[in-house]
Write a protein that holds these residues in place. Structure first.
Motif, short mmCIF file in Angstrom:
data_model
loop_
_atom_site.label_atom_id
_atom_site.label_comp_id
_atom_site.label_asym_id
_atom_site.label_seq_id
_atom_site.Cartn_x
_atom_site.Cartn_y
_atom_site.Cartn_z
N GLU A 29 54.96 -58.76 74.48
CA GLU A 29 53.73 -59.06 73.56
C GLU A 29 53.83 -58.99 72.22
N HIS A 30 54.86 -58.81 71.72
CA HIS A 30 55.19 -58.99 70.10
C HIS A 30 54.38 -57.71 69.27
N ARG A 31 54.20 -56.75 70.08
CA ARG A 31 53.24 -55.71 69.51
C ARG A 31 54.10 -54.14 69.49
N PRO A 32 53.67 -53.20 68.63
CA PRO A 32 54.23 -51.91 68.86
C PRO A 32 53.81 -51.20 70.25
#
Lengths: 108, 135
Positions: free
Chosen positions: A70-73
């Motif tokens: 999800e391209h998030r931390p």
């Protein structure tokens, strides 16, 4: 704040219920109280840390694959323990006990 | 513990930045909301950092105590040295002043050494932290 956090956590199914992360909790608290601003990060994470240390919350870091997809931390996910409901009930009982004598004084 | 907190706040900031409600506010409004939230939580965060760091401070208590004692000794020795300076050379108080002056110099030297040791320990800690993050 601790009580409101436990209330929110227990509303998600109690022990074994669904997990939540800090930002979702902040959003929920603001929405519920109609507040314009979310609770400060320092305040919310200090409270979560306190509850975790007292054994009322459990936490884990989510799988990195999911966060990367999800391209998030990565999120730190929290869940209530069995102790939480008991602690919340104890706290509320103590509060109502301390309020009761005052209402007697106020009422005619 | 600190790195976990940093990662948690990093994730929170990302979530806040990408929250649909923030898009409605526009870039300036979103910036103000995010910054305001960081600022509002700063006192609690500092309190938490102080609690976490207290364990580290306790390990520094011994050299700090030594440092405080030396710092208290310096003005005392200086006062005694001044008494000796103005006393007549024939009087026995002159020797008291001489001793005071020697103690002053020694305590000054010792506090410089303690300061250097404490600074070196701090630099070493920072260096170790940097090496850990950038091996």
């Amino acid at each position: 704040l601790d009580e409101r956090i436990l209330d929110f956590a227990l509303s998600r199914g109690g022990e074994g219920g669904s997990e939540f992360h800090g930002f979702a909790l902040s959003k929920h608290l603001a929405d519920k109280e109609g507040a314009k601003r979310l609770v400060g990060q320092g305040t919310i994470y200090k409270a979560l840390d306190r509850l975790r240390r007292n054994g009322l919350l459990d936490s884990r870091w989510e799988d990195s694959e999911l966060a990367e997809a999800e391209h998030r931390p990565r999120r730190r996910l929290y869940r209530v323990t069995g102790e939480a409901a008991l602690a919340l009930n104890r706290s509320r009982a103590a509060q109502s006990a301390s309020v009761a004598p005052r209402s007697k004084v106020v009422l005619p | 513990v600190r790195s976990e907190r940093r990662n948690e706040i990093r994730s929170d900031l990302w979530e806040h930045q990408h929250d649909p409600a923030m898009h409605a506010k526009g870039p300036a409004g979103a910036g103000v909301a995010i910054f305001g939230r960081v600022l509002a939580g700063a006192p609690s965060d500092l309190g938490w950092r102080w609690q976490v760091g207290r364990g580290r401070l306790l390990s520094l208590r011994r050299p700090l105590g030594l440092y405080v004692r030396l710092a208290l000794l310096i003005p005392l020795a200086l006062v005694v040295a001044q008494i000796g300076r103005y006393a007549p050379r024939s009087a026995s108080i002159y020797w008291v002043g001489g001793t005071g002056y020697a103690v002053f110099l020694l305590s000054l030297l010792a506090s410089v050494v303690v300061t250097l040791v404490m600074v070196a320990r701090g630099v070493h800690r920072v260096w170790r932290a940097v090496r850990r993050h950038h091996p």
